[in-house]
Scaffold this motif. Structure first.
Motif, PDB file in Angstrom:
ATOM      1  N   THR A  26       0.842  -1.208   0.000  1.00  0.00           N
ATOM      2  CA  THR A  26       0.000   0.000   0.000  1.00  0.00           C
ATOM      3  C   THR A  26       0.873   1.252   0.000  1.00  0.00           C
ATOM      4  O   THR A  26       0.625   2.209  -0.742  1.00  0.00           O
ATOM      5  CB  THR A  26      -0.933   0.012   1.239  1.00  0.00           C
ATOM      6  OG1 THR A  26      -1.642  -1.218   1.284  1.00  0.00           O
ATOM      7  CG2 THR A  26      -1.911   1.171   1.207  1.00  0.00           C
ATOM      8  N   THR A  34       1.053   3.908  -3.060  1.00  0.00           N
ATOM      9  CA  THR A  34       0.557   5.263  -2.786  1.00  0.00           C
ATOM     10  C   THR A  34       1.626   6.323  -3.016  1.00  0.00           C
ATOM     11  O   THR A  34       1.346   7.400  -3.548  1.00  0.00           O
ATOM     12  CB  THR A  34       0.062   5.361  -1.313  1.00  0.00           C
ATOM     13  OG1 THR A  34      -0.831   4.279  -1.061  1.00  0.00           O
ATOM     14  CG2 THR A  34      -0.630   6.686  -1.036  1.00  0.00           C
ATOM     15  N   HIS A  35       2.853   6.027  -2.609  1.00  0.00           N
ATOM     16  CA  HIS A  35       3.872   7.089  -2.611  1.00  0.00           C
ATOM     17  C   HIS A  35       4.923   6.958  -3.702  1.00  0.00           C
ATOM     18  O   HIS A  35       5.517   7.950  -4.097  1.00  0.00           O
ATOM     19  CB  HIS A  35       4.567   7.145  -1.240  1.00  0.00           C
ATOM     20  CG  HIS A  35       3.634   7.518  -0.141  1.00  0.00           C
ATOM     21  ND1 HIS A  35       3.372   8.829   0.211  1.00  0.00           N
ATOM     22  CD2 HIS A  35       2.859   6.756   0.672  1.00  0.00           C
ATOM     23  CE1 HIS A  35       2.493   8.860   1.176  1.00  0.00           C
ATOM     24  NE2 HIS A  35       2.162   7.608   1.491  1.00  0.00           N
ATOM     25  N   TYR A  56       2.321   3.335   7.536  1.00  0.00           N
ATOM     26  CA  TYR A  56       1.289   2.356   7.182  1.00  0.00           C
ATOM     27  C   TYR A  56       1.435   1.166   8.110  1.00  0.00           C
ATOM     28  O   TYR A  56       2.506   0.547   8.157  1.00  0.00           O
ATOM     29  CB  TYR A  56       1.438   1.926   5.713  1.00  0.00           C
ATOM     30  CG  TYR A  56       1.081   3.052   4.776  1.00  0.00           C
ATOM     31  CD1 TYR A  56      -0.187   3.130   4.219  1.00  0.00           C
ATOM     32  CD2 TYR A  56       1.992   4.069   4.515  1.00  0.00           C
ATOM     33  CE1 TYR A  56      -0.540   4.191   3.399  1.00  0.00           C
ATOM     34  CE2 TYR A  56       1.652   5.138   3.697  1.00  0.00           C
ATOM     35  CZ  TYR A  56       0.379   5.194   3.146  1.00  0.00           C
ATOM     36  OH  TYR A  56       0.029   6.256   2.349  1.00  0.00           O
TER      37      TYR A  56
END
Ligand code: 5RP
Length: 275
Positions: free
Chosen positions: A33, A37-38, A254
């Motif tokens: 994730t 996302t980044h 996260y």
């Protein structure tokens, strides 16, 4: 190749086969994730990207996802490189095992983004790191990065760092007695543990870091002022670095849960680095 197209080529996070150990699944979930996302949006920069890869058991999945992304990009004949900077011997191996390009911090002192694990994180993303004895390189790489992202499992989220974990402190070997004495003099009233980390069954004698130093694990109890404590410690001769990472550029963390959810904390970094 658009980012959406790359994303659609990757293994879908929701459909990943469960790993035998739910804790491992939670680490993989957090890592995938975080990378999606980044890291994926950075690909639109259309230039080489420099990525820090941290140490520990969670970043294994960061390297895995980066490797998968690189494989998809290669197929589309991208001319841009993903250069990965390790935080220690283990992460160097992870980079190589996932067919990523290995770089070094001397050649690439400006890192676009770093993903690393944590032993504990408070709500402001102040961290304790160094469970794997890589804290010096981890701090160097994280401080050299524009963006620092933490990946961890649910056990690492705490109200105050120091709640469960001791602070690893890297010391020059010949200084360990002096440092231990200084710690007892200065912090004796709060010290719950102060011992040189031993190799256990794997090695007779102390753990030796990638820099040839020792680690002293020190339990100060709950740490409410991480910056102040780090600054006090680093003044002691012999201490090379502490595992207290007061938040300066950590944008997000996260935390994977074994029920298949990920809790993310996103905050404004307190300092902006001019690199
Ligand atoms: O700081 C570290 C190594 O020095 C690790 O990032 C930290 O110990 C977390 O490890 P894991 O992902 O195995 O929980």
């Amino acid at each position: 190749m658009s980012i959406e197209l790359i994303k659609s080529c990757l293994n879908h996070i929701e459909n990943l086969p469960k790993l035998a150990d739910p804790l491992e699944s939670s680490k993989r979930l957090a890592s995938y994730t975080a990378v999606d996302t980044h890291f994926l949006p950075l690909l639109s920069k259309q230039r080489d990207l420099v990525v820090g890869v941290g140490s520990g058991t969670t970043v294994v999945y960061v390297a895995e996802r980066l490797g998968e992304i690189k494989a998809k990009i290669n197929r589309s004949l991208s001319q841009y490189e993903i250069i990965c900077i390790p935080t220690g011997f283990q992460s160097k191996q992870l980079i190589l095992d996932n067919n990523l390009r290995l770089g070094n911090i001397e050649e690439y002192p400006k890192i676009d983004i770093v993903f690393d694990g944590a032993d504990e994180s408070d709500p402001k993303l102040n961290l304790i790191k160094g469970g794997g004895a890589c804290l010096f390189q981890e701090k160097l790489i994280s401080r050299s990065a524009s963006v620092f992202i933490v990946v961890a499992d649910y056990r690492k989220q705490v109200e105050n760092i120091g709640s469960k974990w001791s602070v690893p402190i890297e010391v020059v070997p010949s200084s360990y007695v002096y440092v231990t004495n200084q710690l007892k003099i200065k912090f004796g009233h709060i010290l719950q543990k102060c011992s040189v980390r031993q190799g256990g069954k794997a090695k007779a004698g102390p753990v030796v870091t990638d820099n040839g130093n020792f680690i002293i694990d020190v339990n100060f109890g709950k740490i409410t002022k991480p910056t102040e404590l780090h600054e006090e410690l680093i003044k002691i001769v012999g201490i090379v670095e502490t595992g207290i990472f007061p938040n300066v550029n950590c944008e997000a963390a996260y935390f994977g849960h074994s029920d298949g959810t990920v809790v993310s904390i996103k905050i404004e970094p307190t300092a902006v680095f001019s690199q």
